[in-house]
Design a protein around this motif. Sequence first.
Motif, PDB file in Angstrom:
ATOM      1  N   UNK A  21       0.410  -1.321   0.114  1.00  0.00           N
ATOM      2  CA  UNK A  21       0.222   0.156   0.438  1.00  0.00           C
ATOM      3  C   UNK A  21       0.682   0.958  -0.346  1.00  0.00           C
ATOM      4  N   UNK A  22       0.512   2.358  -0.221  1.00  0.00           N
ATOM      5  CA  UNK A  22       0.947   3.400  -0.308  1.00  0.00           C
ATOM      6  C   UNK A  22       0.702   4.074   1.170  1.00  0.00           C
ATOM      7  N   UNK A  23       2.231   4.833   1.215  1.00  0.00           N
ATOM      8  CA  UNK A  23       1.685   6.292   2.715  1.00  0.00           C
ATOM      9  C   UNK A  23       2.354   7.413   2.139  1.00  0.00           C
ATOM     10  N   UNK A  24       2.581   7.998   3.505  1.00  0.00           N
ATOM     11  CA  UNK A  24       3.147   9.432   3.086  1.00  0.00           C
ATOM     12  C   UNK A  24       4.301   9.486   3.866  1.00  0.00           C
ATOM     13  N   UNK A  25       5.254  10.148   4.020  1.00  0.00           N
ATOM     14  CA  UNK A  25       6.042  10.229   4.990  1.00  0.00           C
ATOM     15  C   UNK A  25       6.538  11.226   5.188  1.00  0.00           C
ATOM     16  N   UNK A  26       6.343  12.676   5.916  1.00  0.00           N
ATOM     17  CA  UNK A  26       6.654  13.548   5.433  1.00  0.00           C
ATOM     18  C   UNK A  26       6.648  14.119   3.751  1.00  0.00           C
ATOM     19  N   UNK A  27       7.290  14.871   3.316  1.00  0.00           N
ATOM     20  CA  UNK A  27       7.397  14.939   2.453  1.00  0.00           C
ATOM     21  C   UNK A  27       6.842  13.888   1.381  1.00  0.00           C
ATOM     22  N   UNK A  28       7.106  12.631   0.903  1.00  0.00           N
ATOM     23  CA  UNK A  28       7.893  11.759   0.793  1.00  0.00           C
ATOM     24  C   UNK A  28       6.380  10.771   0.398  1.00  0.00           C
ATOM     25  N   UNK A  29       5.616  10.513  -0.941  1.00  0.00           N
ATOM     26  CA  UNK A  29       4.868   9.468  -0.756  1.00  0.00           C
ATOM     27  C   UNK A  29       5.714   8.002  -0.942  1.00  0.00           C
ATOM     28  N   UNK A  30       5.440   6.715  -0.628  1.00  0.00           N
ATOM     29  CA  UNK A  30       6.192   5.608  -0.723  1.00  0.00           C
ATOM     30  C   UNK A  30       5.256   4.723  -0.730  1.00  0.00           C
ATOM     31  N   UNK A  31       5.680   3.590  -1.525  1.00  0.00           N
ATOM     32  CA  UNK A  31       4.923   2.407  -1.222  1.00  0.00           C
ATOM     33  C   UNK A  31       5.215   1.233  -0.941  1.00  0.00           C
ATOM     34  N   UNK A  32       4.465   0.697   0.760  1.00  0.00           N
ATOM     35  CA  UNK A  32       5.708   0.091   1.247  1.00  0.00           C
ATOM     36  C   UNK A  32       4.736  -1.623   1.692  1.00  0.00           C
ATOM     37  N   UNK A  33       5.791  -2.742   1.675  1.00  0.00           N
ATOM     38  CA  UNK A  33       5.487  -4.111   1.493  1.00  0.00           C
ATOM     39  C   UNK A  33       5.937  -4.784   2.633  1.00  0.00           C
ATOM     40  N   UNK A  34       4.770  -5.219   3.648  1.00  0.00           N
ATOM     41  CA  UNK A  34       5.409  -5.841   4.809  1.00  0.00           C
ATOM     42  C   UNK A  34       5.520  -7.302   4.666  1.00  0.00           C
ATOM     43  N   UNK A  35       6.155  -8.283   5.582  1.00  0.00           N
ATOM     44  CA  UNK A  35       5.851  -9.652   5.237  1.00  0.00           C
ATOM     45  C   UNK A  35       4.700 -10.131   6.353  1.00  0.00           C
ATOM     46  N   UNK A  36       4.422 -11.018   6.056  1.00  0.00           N
ATOM     47  CA  UNK A  36       3.216 -11.846   7.010  1.00  0.00           C
ATOM     48  C   UNK A  36       3.910 -11.502   8.403  1.00  0.00           C
ATOM     49  N   UNK A  37       4.956 -11.576   8.953  1.00  0.00           N
ATOM     50  CA  UNK A  37       5.224 -11.775  10.263  1.00  0.00           C
ATOM     51  C   UNK A  37       5.969 -10.446  10.494  1.00  0.00           C
ATOM     52  N   UNK A  38       6.231 -10.544  11.840  1.00  0.00           N
ATOM     53  CA  UNK A  38       6.859  -8.962  12.596  1.00  0.00           C
ATOM     54  C   UNK A  38       8.208  -8.910  12.745  1.00  0.00           C
ATOM     55  N   UNK A  39       9.299  -8.739  12.327  1.00  0.00           N
ATOM     56  CA  UNK A  39      10.722  -8.029  11.897  1.00  0.00           C
ATOM     57  C   UNK A  39      11.096  -6.283  11.999  1.00  0.00           C
ATOM     58  N   UNK A  40      12.570  -6.987  12.338  1.00  0.00           N
ATOM     59  CA  UNK A  40      12.932  -6.063  12.615  1.00  0.00           C
ATOM     60  C   UNK A  40      14.501  -5.786  11.795  1.00  0.00           C
TER      61      UNK A  40
END
Length: 244
Positions: A21-40
């Motif tokens: 999905x797309x997100x807004x980070x400060x002045x930047x738009x970005x496309x983010x995809x996360x894995x199905x489990x949590x990770x650092x």
Amino acid sequence: QMADPFLYNTGERSHYGCLGHEVQIEYLKAYVCRPSFSTDKAVIVVHDVFGWQFPDIRYIVDLMAGHGYITICPDFFKGTKPWTSIDHWADFPDWMKNHDPMKVDKEADVVLKYLKEQCGAKKIGIVGFSWGGMAVHHLMLKNPQLTAGVSLYGRIVRDSEERYSLLNPTFFIFGEKDHTISLDQIFLLEDKLKQYCKVPYKIKVYPGQVHGFAQLKPEDMKPDDKPYIEEARRDMIDWIKMFV
């Protein structure tokens, strides 16, 4: 007149349904995809001249996420128009003046901050393609927060000794038939890294491959190229897994 560096037709390509999905980070738009489990662990993907919305680059983001990384592709063009396949190559040098892959530090910092503070990322790698490969080469010389980098058919052109003092492990992927980067230039890069580089690095040339080969979606691959494309992707992911 510069020849079209993308030998693959970017017009007639299959549609791609994205997983992220797309997100807004400060002045930047970005496309983010996360894995199905949590990770650092996270990976920043730097797009090519076709920008952050290009389906091939989103496919790569989703691919990296599938291997267990919070993966993000920010709009390094900051809302300005990416290059398109109908633009005239004669105008490309002017366009590049306003889209300098060495001027990505501020955007990288914004994204690193977001990954650390909002996503809990502790180790962050970076991969970039073509224009993005040049940006990765630059950032791996400047930003110690990036644990490892993969530059695909992009390298800093300006000659200076500072170009080789990489801060963290960096892998350079090239196509043998890339007419924007000659084999001589690749051999020179290798020689200089041997002399100056203090961290692990790797250079690999994939037989018969042209500029832009590694981010094709499976249904757009030509059968002869498919093994090399798949190998380059595996190699890219293995490098990230080794260090991030």
